[in-house]
Enzyme design. Sequence first.
Site, mmCIF file in Angstrom:
data_model
loop_
_atom_site.group_PDB
_atom_site.id
_atom_site.type_symbol
_atom_site.label_atom_id
_atom_site.label_comp_id
_atom_site.label_asym_id
_atom_site.label_seq_id
_atom_site.Cartn_x
_atom_site.Cartn_y
_atom_site.Cartn_z
ATOM 1 N N CYS B 118 0.862 -1.179 0.000
ATOM 2 C CA CYS B 118 0.000 0.000 0.000
ATOM 3 C C CYS B 118 0.897 1.227 0.000
ATOM 4 O O CYS B 118 1.613 1.465 0.977
ATOM 5 C CB CYS B 118 -0.885 -0.010 1.235
ATOM 6 S SG CYS B 118 -1.669 1.584 1.477
ATOM 7 N N GLU B 153 9.702 -0.144 -11.446
ATOM 8 C CA GLU B 153 8.438 -0.172 -12.181
ATOM 9 C C GLU B 153 7.255 0.213 -11.293
ATOM 10 O O GLU B 153 6.300 -0.561 -11.123
ATOM 11 C CB GLU B 153 8.227 -1.553 -12.819
ATOM 12 C CG GLU B 153 9.287 -1.850 -13.877
ATOM 13 C CD GLU B 153 9.046 -3.138 -14.658
ATOM 14 O OE1 GLU B 153 8.210 -3.947 -14.236
ATOM 15 O OE2 GLU B 153 9.688 -3.314 -15.716
ATOM 16 N N GLU B 309 16.033 -1.904 -19.059
ATOM 17 C CA GLU B 309 15.747 -3.336 -19.146
ATOM 18 C C GLU B 309 15.284 -3.678 -20.548
ATOM 19 O O GLU B 309 14.392 -3.041 -21.096
ATOM 20 C CB GLU B 309 14.594 -3.747 -18.203
ATOM 21 C CG GLU B 309 14.886 -3.701 -16.733
ATOM 22 C CD GLU B 309 13.712 -4.257 -15.923
ATOM 23 O OE1 GLU B 309 12.870 -4.978 -16.503
ATOM 24 O OE2 GLU B 309 13.622 -3.947 -14.728
ATOM 25 N N GLU B 357 10.295 -15.703 -12.460
ATOM 26 C CA GLU B 357 10.776 -15.283 -13.774
ATOM 27 C C GLU B 357 11.860 -16.209 -14.327
ATOM 28 O O GLU B 357 12.674 -15.781 -15.137
ATOM 29 C CB GLU B 357 11.256 -13.825 -13.711
ATOM 30 C CG GLU B 357 10.075 -12.891 -13.448
ATOM 31 C CD GLU B 357 10.386 -11.446 -13.803
ATOM 32 O OE1 GLU B 357 9.544 -10.827 -14.469
ATOM 33 O OE2 GLU B 357 11.451 -10.940 -13.404
ATOM 34 N N HIS B 360 12.232 -16.152 -18.109
ATOM 35 C CA HIS B 360 12.621 -14.932 -18.809
ATOM 36 C C HIS B 360 14.061 -15.076 -19.305
ATOM 37 O O HIS B 360 14.921 -15.579 -18.603
ATOM 38 C CB HIS B 360 12.501 -13.757 -17.838
ATOM 39 C CG HIS B 360 12.563 -12.421 -18.508
ATOM 40 N ND1 HIS B 360 11.463 -11.806 -19.041
ATOM 41 C CD2 HIS B 360 13.609 -11.582 -18.749
ATOM 42 C CE1 HIS B 360 11.811 -10.634 -19.562
ATOM 43 N NE2 HIS B 360 13.106 -10.479 -19.397
#
Lengths: 639, 639, 639
Positions: B118, B153, B309, B357, B360
């Site tokens: 939050c 991000e 990235e 990930e 990836h």
Amino acid sequence: MPSLHQATRGRLLFGGDYNPEQWPREVWTEDVRLMREANVNLATVGVFSWALLEPRPGEYDFGWLDEVLDLLHDNGIGVALATPTASAPPWMHHRWPETSPQDKDRTVRTYGSRNAYCPSSPVYRRFADAISAQLADRYAHHPALRMWHIGNEFGTVCYCDSCAGAFRQWLQAKYTDLDGLNEAWGTSFWSQHYSEWDEVIPPRKVQYIINPVQEIDYQRFASDLLLDGFKAERDIVVERNPEIPVVTNFMGFFKGTDAWRWAREEDFASLDSYPDPNDPLGACAGAFAQDLTRSLGRETRGGGWIMMEQSAGAVGFRPVATPKAPGLFRLWSMQAVARGADGVLQFQWRASKQGAERTHGAMIPHAGPDSRVFREVCELGKELESLGDVLGAEVEADVAIVMDWDAWRALELEHQPLEGFSYADRLYEYYRPLWQANITCDFVRAEGDLSRYRLVLAPNLYQITDAAGRNLERYVEAGGTLVVGPFSGVTDPDERVRLGGYPGSLRELLGIRIEEYWPLADDVELRVTSARFGALRAHRWAEWFDLDATGAEIVARIEGGPLQGQPAVLANRYGSGIAWYVATLPEQAALDRLLLAVASDAGAEPVLPDLPEGVEAVRRGDQVFVLDHRTREVEVRHG
Amino acid sequence: MPSLHQATRGRLLFGGDYNPEQWPREVWTEDVRLMREANVNLATVGVFSWALLEPRPGEYDFGWLDEVLDLLHDNGIGVALATPTASAPPWMHHRWPETSPQDKDRTVRTYGSRNAYCPSSPVYRRFADAISAQLADRYAHHPALRMWHIGNEFGTVCYCDSCAGAFRQWLQAKYTDLDGLNEAWGTSFWSQHYSEWDEVIPPRKVQYIINPVQEIDYQRFASDLLLDGFKAERDIVVERNPEIPVVTNFMGFFKGTDAWRWAREEDFASLDSYPDPNDPLGACAGAFAQDLTRSLGRETRGGGWIMMEQSAGAVGFRPVATPKAPGLFRLWSMQAVARGADGVLQFQWRASKQGAERTHGAMIPHAGPDSRVFREVCELGKELESLGDVLGAEVEADVAIVMDWDAWRALELEHQPLEGFSYADRLYEYYRPLWQANITCDFVRAEGDLSRYRLVLAPNLYQITDAAGRNLERYVEAGGTLVVGPFSGVTDPDERVRLGGYPGSLRELLGIRIEEYWPLADDVELRVTSARFGALRAHRWAEWFDLDATGAEIVARIEGGPLQGQPAVLANRYGSGIAWYVATLPEQAALDRLLLAVASDAGAEPVLPDLPEGVEAVRRGDQVFVLDHRTREVEVRHG
Amino acid sequence: MPSLHQATRGRLLFGGDYNPEQWPREVWTEDVRLMREANVNLATVGVFSWALLEPRPGEYDFGWLDEVLDLLHDNGIGVALATPTASAPPWMHHRWPETSPQDKDRTVRTYGSRNAYCPSSPVYRRFADAISAQLADRYAHHPALRMWHIGNEFGTVCYCDSCAGAFRQWLQAKYTDLDGLNEAWGTSFWSQHYSEWDEVIPPRKVQYIINPVQEIDYQRFASDLLLDGFKAERDIVVERNPEIPVVTNFMGFFKGTDAWRWAREEDFASLDSYPDPNDPLGACAGAFAQDLTRSLGRETRGGGWIMMEQSAGAVGFRPVATPKAPGLFRLWSMQAVARGADGVLQFQWRASKQGAERTHGAMIPHAGPDSRVFREVCELGKELESLGDVLGAEVEADVAIVMDWDAWRALELEHQPLEGFSYADRLYEYYRPLWQANITCDFVRAEGDLSRYRLVLAPNLYQITDAAGRNLERYVEAGGTLVVGPFSGVTDPDERVRLGGYPGSLRELLGIRIEEYWPLADDVELRVTSARFGALRAHRWAEWFDLDATGAEIVARIEGGPLQGQPAVLANRYGSGIAWYVATLPEQAALDRLLLAVASDAGAEPVLPDLPEGVEAVRRGDQVFVLDHRTREVEVRHG
């Protein structure tokens, strides 16, 4: 040790779920008369009777059930008696709301349907054990009793705090300490390191991708937690009478419960099977689940299997609930017998006139006994009477397909390279040509004994244990033929990628080294050429090989595009055997050609050669069943 | 004032996210050896390390990070050090559940993934500031440190009561009193008048359409709230060493954060970019985000941008995660350099073997350094070394596209006239022909300086401020060429429709008056004729003009149907310039023709003329980069 | 007894929702001037004004409304005054959160939109009654007052504990004791037996299929609960002045409220109607809802109906909100008058410049009165002035379609044999050929008086009462012609299947016995042949008949497949009449042919014969309206 023989007693079981509590007593009388008319010899009773058997906490009413069992027994009909624990009464959820399961977002699935309970709830477990004990005390020696049917279609998953606690216990047993868990779960990624056991929770609703091992472990735990419930009730009924076999109903390719682990705890196996009559390959789909169940039966304490549920008519839950056309009920029932079933039971005996499943077909439809459906039921009942000599007879297979729940769970995690790469689809694509060619298949555990098979298929083993890898190696080394499908051998049981080139521990066996998996957009068509198989089409998947480190024979290669020259099919001599690797998803026709050629090389033979398309042949013991899915006439040959 | 130059120090940055905490120390040694082999000069460290750096509240463990930074420094590799605040440790969510975000329906997104916190939680903020301070105290003067990377991000939105309180504070600052809010939100509609501040809440789950300004203001607030978090951490690290530049990573056309407002708070800009290798126009999509990021870079304190990235291989989150074919990694990396990037970093250095990930791509794939991918990485590293002379060189553009987050938010509110009228699609449709023609584009704020451009495109400005309207007027008046797309100029920043005929404050500039917007069903094809452009096809959108009040030249008209004769394209002389209005959605080919004609009129030139289709040319400083997307060979010309 | 005449006072009502509270006072002055210009004679006021009328609990502000009513009255414009209870003010939800409704998963729909209140909340009801009483005390004798408009588009459903309590009260009134409920709900199925009333809850989120009667009863209860709210407010306003008629707005084929039950409580009927201008059959869809509303009007206390809401322009909630092309507003308005409407009102008078419905069309669009739309409004206003002689005139129909909310609810329960078998679609498919042939239709209750009709269609009566069955029998016996669609007559009002062969109590009337329903996959095409109707195509549905027990004439049979020879259409002489049964879903063209032939047999005549396709004719009183949907010219013939 109790076994299916104690239930069958020389006759193929025939009958179904019987819910007399939905009907007035005058209907009961008609029921048993019609059961006799239909040669019914088994009725499954009590599956959803908890609320009537225990209308208030601790207040029991067995009077009506006494009557039912006596009435059935008096009419020569055996009973599969259920612990009614699949659906707890409203009073339980009302008084103890924590017995209702929670979803990933913590909202509650409440009562008003079925199978909604928190499997870890101490309250639920206490009441479930109590009603099971009451039933067993009362009926364990009832002369009608042929088997115990524990619960029903286990599959409920809950994410509440009680389940979180049970999950932590399960994890503590598995990993001993938190370091073990942190290591296995890879919590160094994304700041997920746990510093106290209490921090560990189920994979609830999150912002983005869930930790993959947290997810898989929860799926494993959820299966085990349900199994604990099964075992608790089983032990209660066995304690009262160790002679009565105990079973619950499997659902074929159901991901939620690892049936290999469950089978070991049962006396035989059973299947709920609802192929779609609209599916031109419905019989193949049916055989697929039956062969799995037969294979599960081998893992049970006593062996064997029965069809526990199928529909004599429409399948209520299908979006298009087309009934079975004339003859189809018989044909698909005989298929089950051919594939090893020692009984053919239906859900249900009499179509409900009320309730959520009033649209589901039954042996007595809404129209009543004066109906096409009931006439076909009677004919089948008579026919099954004459087939008692197959009881216990084995179905032998030269081919086995490796089926592994952990590979399934892991393959279908989020963010795999190709969305919609479905484990069950992969198995079915490999199964289908063999079924069409009447080459009988078993299913086997990845670590199971493979020595009896001429050919073993592993359509996908994305996640694989070291022991399974060695098992496959030993099998091929000793002369076996193995076909491994794409995206196999990637991770270990903690979902750790095996490094240094795929497919990890299968590299040597397959004689390959893969650098990258190469999923393809739906509209890309791979052209594949092969001296042996001619031109093949494939799609959606390819792989980038390290050709220098690939010693296997390249049987087919990709033509054109950035993958020009990359292997699509390879074969590797290993010991006395051969290991094939299919590095793509061939069109079904191409896959059929490939697998049948390999099967032929391996000496896996059709039950009968040169049958027309659509005619199925299965050998059970010394009989051959020939099932004509074109005309829907069944022929049974002895000899 | 710190800037990107302090990070680059004369070399294009090359490297990527480095997560050594996922590996044993022996791998670290191999890592730095291979980094040197690949000419890596920057490693982004610590992005998701919070749980390891602070395993229990207030207990810090920096030992391993000390080692990592020293090891990198000893090997000549710089560090982008992250505040690890994108993912809080499990202990925070476990002990302070209010730190987990709530959805619109108040259900919680818990831990087990990433970025779930939050943003208004005082507990979260206190711990986030504390770990940032600890890191800055320890490493602000570490010789390896090249930049601070704040969080990651940013984008989490929460609807909890704490956020409701912060929202009210934000609203009080904006509207001063409740009358102001009631007026701006139009609460006289649907009985939404607020009588006390405490009644004002986030746009949670409701029965029907949400109040549109409540929704937009919450989106604005959510972006600002995250920005407050960014600034708090930035100020903490800057306080320790004002010489180190500070950045966070943008995500291109990401609606959740208004990057114009964010850019002002950063020292330079950076981009996370994951175009789809399966997209035939993937290079265009990449350029689209790069040009935006370059334009954002101009708004930062120090200027410039880097690719923060991208993937050297597959993009894990794509439903079909096809890897980059040979050469594509180099080609798309060079594109970024051509478009102004002073660095090319990857997520991530070494492919994870565990965690969400693991699929990836990475600079070192699962196969290890003996792989096509790592060989291409090394080649690129060497090539970038030779391109240091482009550092800091500008990319100049004659054309600018107006990009406005409020127009985006407002256009995509519920119940607009045409569902699926996507803001980013509109911009991309206008960008694409210019990219294909090698006419370089910038992006600009609607109120930004337009004077340097020969041509300004405003594909959509549904919501527009008065100041922006005047800005566009001044630009055209002074001789500029402007193209405005349909459904523009409709509302003011409080989402009030400008009355008296659309497009509100742009009526005079465009010389038009529109009475009604006229969306069309998908299967309707508009025939449009134009003396200048010939026959055009258009679809999905038309507009009903008040022709008496429309002074602009009608360049194209609709033929047939109820809209017969209505304008589709208009041009209006205004001052010394010309303002075009496109009142429909032409087919892409027709739009291409139209925009290239207008660009040509305006004197906007290709970087190189007459290149074949699929060959991209960009001038950066005194070099021209020519990128051949057909053959995937890269040519770099100096001269 | 008050009636629509007291509202119309000799003029067709023309006007719409008027929300002056959204505008400054200078706009009000312009409003009334323009209303006079447009011949507006009715303004609906106050629908969403609660928060302004009662800005704090118990603090009222009627000053502005006094002004509005006086201003309208001074300008000769009547008022439909609303109780503003569709949307409670924020303070209510904020201070009493239990007034916000809960979804099935118990998450809350909060404020920020409209119509979100818990209809059983005592707090909500107390405040709703209080504001209604305040309004009535103040305005019940205001000279502008023409009608009371209670609430708006009732339809909110809530699943909270308060509603659970109200549901139990409703159930206790219906079933008297728990045994009655257990029997009706079929709780012997799936262990759902209730042992205490407190255990009974709404059909909240569950694991699998919900109990069907629990679901239907909740739908019935939800409609009745809203109706209780309507009646409470109605009684309050009637008490103050019994001369003013009271209405609320229906929404045509809206499943949520059983309009037959509601109509009885209103003084006349009214319709909110928003056909899609993009739908080539939009006029048919409009007529469909209008004919239903006219039929509902007959059930009201005073009779008659008006169009309460339509749009003069775009319909804001449509995904593609295409405006009405020139002339279409007039054409569709005249259609309503032709079909019996005594007024044509619009939502809304002036397009909102703010708020969730700012994109919805209005009589004064955003462009203002200088606009095509407002000019068409003025023309229509003038034309309606000249049509006052139709006021109160009846539209007579020879054909009636049976419409039954319980059949609808039951047909669309989960797990019916064919997913997507939509009740409203079935009715529309039967309505459409009659509309196209200009044969006027009423709608009737299944137990309503059928004697006035030459032809009665019952496209679906899946659930049917015994009384309705007898009603249909009496109708046919006396010489009527009845057409019953497939899957009818299956269950009783407690959703109990009628046993012994479908269609239960309609077996004798239809002369058939059906054993099984036979839904078909989408791609199956049934070939049907008929001596009378030639070859027909049908799909998705067939039925398996007991031919021995089927005495009706088989008019069409299925050719080929497992259903070879099964009846598709049957006709049964019964008494002096004939009862048709259509056992499949014919293609629309085939159904058209069939129904028009039966209509012709029955003597149901077009209003005008031989009109070209697309030209609609309706007789109202002694006038015939001819509406040309091809050219969108309206012709009105008297005589």
